[in-house]
Each structure stands twice: as structure tokens, then as C-alpha cells.
Motif scaffolding. Sequence first.
Motif, PDB file in Angstrom:
ATOM      1  N   UNK A 154       0.773  -1.239   0.000  1.00 32.18           N
ATOM      2  CA  UNK A 154       0.000   0.000   0.000  1.00 32.18           C
ATOM      3  C   UNK A 154       0.806   1.293   0.000  1.00 32.18           C
ATOM      4  N   UNK A 155       2.109   1.246   0.267  1.00 29.75           N
ATOM      5  CA  UNK A 155       2.869   2.489   0.344  1.00 29.75           C
ATOM      6  C   UNK A 155       4.115   2.417  -0.534  1.00 29.75           C
ATOM      7  N   UNK A 156       4.683   3.589  -0.814  1.00 30.87           N
ATOM      8  CA  UNK A 156       5.818   3.697  -1.737  1.00 30.87           C
ATOM      9  C   UNK A 156       7.027   2.912  -1.229  1.00 30.87           C
ATOM     10  N   UNK A 157       7.306   2.974   0.047  1.00 34.23           N
ATOM     11  CA  UNK A 157       8.490   2.304   0.565  1.00 34.23           C
ATOM     12  C   UNK A 157       8.424   0.793   0.352  1.00 34.23           C
ATOM     13  N   UNK A 158       7.285   0.187   0.659  1.00 40.17           N
ATOM     14  CA  UNK A 158       7.191  -1.256   0.488  1.00 40.17           C
ATOM     15  C   UNK A 158       7.192  -1.642  -0.980  1.00 40.17           C
ATOM     16  N   UNK A 159       6.654  -0.775  -1.842  1.00 41.92           N
ATOM     17  CA  UNK A 159       6.733  -1.054  -3.275  1.00 41.92           C
ATOM     18  C   UNK A 159       8.182  -1.007  -3.756  1.00 41.92           C
ATOM     19  N   UNK A 160       8.939  -0.041  -3.251  1.00 43.69           N
ATOM     20  CA  UNK A 160      10.350   0.034  -3.605  1.00 43.69           C
ATOM     21  C   UNK A 160      11.109  -1.184  -3.097  1.00 43.69           C
ATOM     22  N   UNK A 161      10.822  -1.589  -1.883  1.00 37.29           N
ATOM     23  CA  UNK A 161      11.477  -2.766  -1.312  1.00 37.29           C
ATOM     24  C   UNK A 161      11.179  -4.000  -2.161  1.00 37.29           C
TER      25      UNK A 161
END
Length: 214
Positions: A154-161
Motif C-alpha cells: 500500500x505504500x511507496x516504501x514497500x513497493x520500492x522494497x
Amino acid sequence: MTDVPLTLPEELLLLALDPVRGRPLNSPRYLRYGLAGAALADLEAAGRIAVERGDRVTVANPLPLGDPILDGALATLPAPAKGGRGIRAHRWVRSASRPVRELCLRRLEERGALRRQVHRALGLLPYERFPAGAVDLAGPAHARFRAAVDAGLPDRRTRLLAAHSSATGLDTKLLPGSAFRPLRRDLRRLVKEEWTAHAAFRAVQDDQSAGGGA
């Protein structure tokens, strides 16, 4: 120190290391590229770098952040110069991958999350392993990642990870089996959308084209 938030490359490294054997679950070389790409992502989020012409990294603000990993990565990028073209992201990822990895390892050692062990192959050639330390940061990192996956990233950081894990082949270890195949396909598309993950992926591709191993 354990209450200081993890950087993106630290979190990626925690996801990648086998806590018992102290070895990466994916190719060590590809993991290094992912760590460097993740450092670029954090530097961009902090307003320290920008990407131009699709893949050239320039320093937008050289002011240190006070984090040894990100400041170390920032220091290896070309200083801002009028009319400067910057450096191609995937080339920087290749050149900076070893120092960024070492900065991450040292930082996680300082946090107590890893232990550095030196072994010798055939009693002669030294090599290092990094099993889990006394402070469990890997367990919560894995729990956060799986919770984010269950929530649809749901968030940019986890998508980047997740994108950096896909770029380096770690996703097949973190998200194994046929049930996660659609998500792994989605992550491959995400790698193309996130320039820092794509830089890591291009470095991996360069190795594969040259016949490079792990």
C-alpha cells in the motif's frame, strides 16, 4: 541505536540474509546491486539526488543526512556542477555496490542485528558470514514485508522494497511458489517503473549478458 529507523538498503539486506547460515538467499553480487539501488531510492526521497534524461543521477543537495550508509553513498556520487551530466544510474550501482554493502553490514553490526564471522575455505582463503545477532531486526522486517504484501503493497516504501527484491531475484525466495506467481509478474513490471530498481536490474542484466555468476 535500534530505535533509529532502518534505511531501505538495510531492510533489503535483512530480508536477504539467512539468519542461521549468514548467507544471502539470492546471488550475493545481485544483492549488492539491489542495496546500491535502494540507497539511491532513499537519497531521492530525502531530496539529495535527482535523475535526469531517464537514467543519469545528479546530486541536488550535497548536505549530509547524518546516516552513515546514505552519506557514504552520497559521497561517491559526482559533485553537483553547472552543466554536469551526472552518472548513469546502473553504472553507479555497479561501482558503488561493494562499499554500500559494507556500510550496510557495519551499520547492522552496530545495531546488534548481525554478527560478522570469518571462515577459511580449505583452511586458507578467508570468507565472511553474517548470521543474526542478539537484536532481532530481521524477524520484524520479514513480518512487515509479508503484511505489506498481504495488504497489496500500500505504500511507496514497500513497493520500492519489493521492486528491488524482484530486480535482484530475491522475490522468488521471499514469495515462492505458484500462489505468488501473479505478484512476481507485477513486480517485474514495477521494476521498469522505479528507476532505482531498474538500475539494479540493468546491472544484473549486464552480468548475465557477460556470463557473470554470483
